[in-house]
Design an enzyme around this catalytic site. Structure first.
Site, PDB file in Angstrom:
ATOM      1  N   ASP A   1       3.706   9.558  -0.677  1.00 36.24           N
ATOM      2  CA  ASP A   1       2.512   8.798  -0.288  1.00 36.24           C
ATOM      3  C   ASP A   1       2.253   7.707  -1.323  1.00 36.24           C
ATOM      4  OD1 ASP A   1       0.273   8.145   1.172  1.00 36.24           O
ATOM      5  OD2 ASP A   1      -0.437  10.213   1.314  1.00 36.24           O
TER       6      ASP A   1
ATOM      7  N   HIS B   1       0.816  -1.221   0.000  1.00 32.03           N
ATOM      8  CA  HIS B   1       0.000   0.000   0.000  1.00 32.03           C
ATOM      9  C   HIS B   1       0.845   1.264   0.000  1.00 32.03           C
ATOM     10  CE1 HIS B   1      -4.075  -1.763   0.771  1.00 32.03           C
ATOM     11  NE2 HIS B   1      -3.297  -2.803   0.993  1.00 32.03           N
TER      12      HIS B   1
HETATM   13  O1  F6P Z   1      -1.386   2.187   4.363  1.00 27.38           O
HETATM   14  C1  F6P Z   1      -0.345   2.194   5.243  1.00 27.38           C
HETATM   15  C2  F6P Z   1      -0.739   1.735   6.630  1.00 27.38           C
HETATM   16  O2  F6P Z   1       0.397   1.515   7.397  1.00 27.38           O
HETATM   17  C3  F6P Z   1      -1.576   0.474   6.681  1.00 27.38           C
HETATM   18  O3  F6P Z   1      -0.845  -0.711   6.608  1.00 27.38           O
HETATM   19  C4  F6P Z   1      -2.266   0.667   7.977  1.00 27.38           C
HETATM   20  O4  F6P Z   1      -3.421  -0.080   8.107  1.00 27.38           O
HETATM   21  C5  F6P Z   1      -2.544   2.169   7.999  1.00 27.38           C
HETATM   22  O5  F6P Z   1      -1.508   2.738   7.260  1.00 27.38           O
HETATM   23  C6  F6P Z   1      -2.577   2.777   9.374  1.00 27.38           C
HETATM   24  O6  F6P Z   1      -1.350   2.613  10.023  1.00 27.38           O
HETATM   25  P1  F6P Z   1      -1.243   1.946  11.469  1.00 27.38           P
HETATM   26  O7  F6P Z   1      -1.875   0.603  11.374  1.00 27.38           O
HETATM   27  O8  F6P Z   1       0.215   1.896  11.763  1.00 27.38           O
HETATM   28  O9  F6P Z   1      -2.007   2.855  12.387  1.00 27.38           O
END
Ligand code: F6P
Length: 461
Positions: free
Chosen positions: A362, A155
């Site tokens: 991003d 992602h």
């Molecule tokens: O899209 C990047 C990401 O790290 C996802 O894997 C994740 O669900 C989201 O952002 C939120 O991040 P975190 O789980 O570290 O709060």
């Protein structure tokens, strides 16, 4: 059709109220359509995690979760995932640290995910692994003799080899990515960066879309994630008329709303954005008292040092800016460290005349796409977008501006606030068409098809 089993570190459990991020929205949309299983971390730590995953069924989705031990979680999530991989993959080598102990915890947690997941997998399942927290998972599943298709989608951006090789174990990460049958990236640029990390590096992806690595054939592709366009339009129209958004709109007292919505993260370009807004008020003083900038930034990963630093820095910037420009009846920037439901955010986006989506790096940035869909097509607002967001590859009709260029950002704000209706409509039409072309159904539909060879079909609820 094969049963789809999605795996991600964080999952969007039905009982939790927090706004899901892009990953969670995408996985949920896929599973609502096909039915299946979503396996991941429960969001809890425990010294003695249960021996079996906890399973909860809602409609056609089974949510299966495991707890992690506090020390493992800290070294894996705060350490290797968000202190090592996150900054490096976002081109922040100065924020990256590497500790072997944390790498070992990352491997151990991935091995544990595989061990627990095997208790749920059935012959005929297709596994779709999500994001940088779980790169080695495919290799561990193969080791435990799972022989169905396994796909991986990243992602976040994938860096060029010149950056990635700062990581002592980078060759192992590349080897692990090549254990999957299909590896998907947000953009063709990310996929090209991945190719630079192979030895020898192919000049381009062969027409077969396959590479051979250590005796394995891996398919690669760009699968830009999208949004549920009609869902966003409906949410924006509905919540715009409701109390939370209307109270905010009334409080503007006729001033134009500039909006930013970002998880509080140093990759989102918030410091640069605040500085550019300050320059805008200075360079175009006729806007003082006439605009309000609402920045919503829910805190995240607060146990990681860099996140505490960015939070403190932004508080200072916002305080200084308001101290400098505010009047008794006008606050130039409203900076909120809190979260709203996804639907309410869509209503806020609809109320805005300009959105600032200006990350310094991003993977995609779905707020850019959501802003486009949330607008009133008869009188749409203007999107100011960083070319460093994956979304900039598709949203060519946004006002694209380098987030480090304060003067350029200030001028883009001035242009956006004064853009004639015809031009706003034209840009909005172009962008909405792009958002529709790569929507969320297209994202999971093409990935699952390329992974399993089968078209996705809607499963009964
Ligand atoms: O899209 C990047 C990401 O790290 C996802 O894997 C994740 O669900 C989201 O952002 C939120 O991040 P975190 O789980 O570290 O709060």
């Amino acid at each position: 059709m094969k049963r789809l089993v999605c795996v991600s570190n964080r999952i969007s459990l039905p009982r939790r109220g927090a706004t899901p991020g892009g990953l969670a929205v995408g996985v949920l949309a896929a599973l609502r359509h096909t039915g299946g299983v979503w396996f991941g971390w429960s969001g809890e730590t425990s010294e003695v995690p249960a021996e079996q995953p906890e399973v909860l069924t809602r409609g056609n989705i089974r949510f299966a979760t495991i707890d992690l031990k506090p020390a493992d979680f800290d070294a894996y999530y705060n350490g290797y995932c968000n202190g090592t991989l996150w900054p490096l993959f976002h081109y922040f080598p100065d924020r990256f640290t590497h500790e072997q102990r944390q790498y070992e915890a990352y491997q151990a947690v991935n091995a544990e995910f595989a061990r627990q997941l095997m208790k749920i997998l059935k012959p005929g399942d297709a596994v779709w692994v999500h994001d940088y927290q779980l790169i080695p998972l495919g290799r561990y599943l193969r080791k435990l003799r799972f022989d169905g298709p396994i796909g991986f989608f990243l992602h976040i951006p994938f860096p060029h080899v010149q950056i990635l090789r700062l990581l002592p174990n980078y060759a192992e990460l590349i080897r692990d990515m090549c254990q999957y049958d299909l590896v998907g990236f947000q953009t063709a640029d990310d996929m090209r960066s991945f190719l630079t990390c192979l030895e020898p590096a192919p000049a381009s992806l062969p027409a077969s879309q396959r590479i051979e690595f250590a005796g394995r054939s891996v398919r690669l592709g760009a699968y830009p994630i999208g949004i549920d366009v009609d869902g966003v339009i409906n949410a924006a129209v509905t919540t715009y008329a409701q109390e939370t958004v209307q109270r905010m709109a009334v409080s503007l007292m006729g001033r134009k709303l500039i909006i930013g919505v970002d998880r509080l993260d140093y990759t989102k370009g918030l410091t640069e954005r605040f500085a550019a807004y300050e320059q805008f008020l200075e360079a175009f003083p006729e806007n003082q008292g006439k605009v309000t900038f609402l920045q919503i930034a829910p805190p995240s990963r607060s146990d990681v040092l860099a996140y505490g630093e960015i939070r403190r820095g932004l508080e200072q910037c916002a305080g200084r800016l308001n101290g400098r420009f505010a009047e008794a009846d006008w606050t130039p920037i409203r900076y909120l460290n809190r979260d709203y439901t996804h639907a309410t955010l869509m209503g806020f986006l609809r109320a805005a005349k300009v959105a600032l989506v200006t990350p310094v790096r991003d993977g995609m940035n779905l707020v850019a796409k959501e802003f486009v869909a949330a607008q009133d097509p008869e009188d749409p607002g203007v999107l100011i977008l960083s070319p460093m967001a994956g979304a900039a590859q598709e949203l060519r009709s946004a006002l694209q501006v380098n987030p480090y260029d304060k003067r350029g950002m200030a001028m883009a704000l001035q242009a956006a606030l004064n853009m004639p209706l015809d031009e706003r409509r034209q840009r909005h039409d172009d962008m909405l068409a792009a958002v529709r072309q790569h929507d969320i159904h297209n994202w999971y539909g093409t990935f699952v098809h390329d992974l399993t060879g089968e078209s996705v079909r809607r499963a009964a609820a």
